[in-house]
Write a protein that holds these residues in place. Structure first.
Motif, PDB file in Angstrom:
ATOM      1  N   GLU A 141       0.814  -1.214   0.000  1.00 32.89           N
ATOM      2  CA  GLU A 141       0.000   0.000   0.000  1.00 32.89           C
ATOM      3  C   GLU A 141       0.847   1.264   0.000  1.00 32.89           C
ATOM      4  OE1 GLU A 141      -2.655  -0.221   3.277  1.00 32.89           O
ATOM      5  OE2 GLU A 141      -3.874  -1.838   2.412  1.00 32.89           O
ATOM      6  N   HIS A 142       2.068   1.179   0.520  1.00 39.53           N
ATOM      7  CA  HIS A 142       2.890   2.383   0.625  1.00 39.53           C
ATOM      8  C   HIS A 142       3.784   2.614  -0.597  1.00 39.53           C
ATOM      9  CE1 HIS A 142       4.953  -0.959   2.756  1.00 39.53           C
ATOM     10  NE2 HIS A 142       6.001  -0.547   2.055  1.00 39.53           N
ATOM     11  N   VAL A 143       3.526   1.910  -1.696  1.00 40.99           N
ATOM     12  CA  VAL A 143       4.252   2.145  -2.947  1.00 40.99           C
ATOM     13  C   VAL A 143       3.259   2.580  -4.019  1.00 40.99           C
ATOM     14  CG1 VAL A 143       5.540   1.073  -4.840  1.00 40.99           C
ATOM     15  CG2 VAL A 143       6.157   0.574  -2.470  1.00 40.99           C
ATOM     16  N   ASP A 144       3.502   3.752  -4.577  1.00 37.73           N
ATOM     17  CA  ASP A 144       2.689   4.255  -5.675  1.00 37.73           C
ATOM     18  C   ASP A 144       3.491   4.073  -6.964  1.00 37.73           C
ATOM     19  OD1 ASP A 144       0.941   5.532  -7.369  1.00 37.73           O
ATOM     20  OD2 ASP A 144       1.297   7.545  -6.584  1.00 37.73           O
ATOM     21  N   LEU A 145       3.186   2.999  -7.701  1.00 36.74           N
ATOM     22  CA  LEU A 145       3.900   2.704  -8.942  1.00 36.74           C
ATOM     23  C   LEU A 145       3.305   3.554 -10.062  1.00 36.74           C
ATOM     24  CD1 LEU A 145       6.090   0.917 -10.245  1.00 36.74           C
ATOM     25  CD2 LEU A 145       4.277  -0.748 -10.761  1.00 36.74           C
TER      26      LEU A 145
END
Length: 237
Positions: free
Chosen positions: A28-32
């Motif tokens: 959830e804490h990675v915005d690809l």
């Protein structure tokens, strides 16, 4: 008969539907933001707890933000990092992101000074990568990451990919999103030797195939993306 499109050092063929072999679990804490210059092909959706990005075998370039959230009293604080560009090579692997165990927002802000992260395979091994930042001065909202990455890839950064490779992998991502298999095959040594013996003909062929790939990708884009691409081309004159 399948149509094969050749680029510098690559041969692409489009055949029956199949999934790529490199998968990256998305916490959830990675915005690809981008994969190989295009929108990511994500299984499970961006808001699913088990989202997975699907990439082709070989060299890949990802663009992402690290966005951890911390609880402070009855509220939550969120940190949004600088945009990271990373290039790595993988094949037939399932990877996961790994970040330091920050305890609060203050600690997490150190990430921008020292981006410490990793891609880990099933055996716990780290995948080697080159990284850089996609810096944009001024208002951050509404950034055109595709245009920014196109410019970034013309720099000498270790995380940049060659222009022809960027076009090829953008086409790969678009084709896979449409459910089409894309086989990336290295050009044989004999083909390379033959090309070296006929530079003028090869230059003409490369120009033609590069144009084909540009047209392929352009025709896949929506009107807004086409407009941004035209603006980028005009800005390079």
């Amino acid at each position: 008969m399948y149509k094969k499109i050749l680029l510098t050092g690559l041969a692409l063929s489009f055949t029956a539907p199949v999934l790529a072999d490199v998968k990256i679990a998305l916490p959830e804490h990675v915005d690809l933001l981008l994969v190989n210059g295009a929108e990511p092909n994500v299984d499970g959706g961006f808001f699913s707890s088990s989202s997975t990005a699907v990439l082709p075998d070989g060299e890949n370039q990802i663009v992402f933000r690290y966005e951890p959230t911390f609880k402070k009293g009855q509220e939550f604080e969120k940190m949004s990092s600088d945009v990271i560009v990373a290039k790595f090579t993988a094949k037939d692997q399932q990877l996961t992101f790994q970040f330091p165990k920050y305890r609060n927002l203050r600690e997490a802000r150190q990430f921008d000074k020292h981006p410490d992260w990793a891609l880990i395979d099933k055996s716990g091994n780290k995948v080697a990568y080159a990284q850089d930042k996609l810096i944009h001065h001024g208002v951050q909202f509404g950034r055109d990451y595709q245009a920014e990455v196109m410019k970034f890839n013309t720099t000498g950064s270790a995380a940049a990919i060659e222009t022809n490779s960027a076009l090829a992998y953008a086409a790969v991502t678009a084709a896979q999103a449409a459910g089409t298999e894309v086989a990336v095959v290295p050009v044989s040594p004999s083909a390379t030797d033959n090309a070296a013996s006929n530079n003028s003909a090869n230059t003409s062929a490369n120009a033609t195939t590069a144009e084909e790939m540009l047209m392929f990708w352009y025709n896949k884009a929506d009107d807004a993306t086409k407009a941004r691409f035209k603006a980028y081309v005009n800005s390079q004159k």
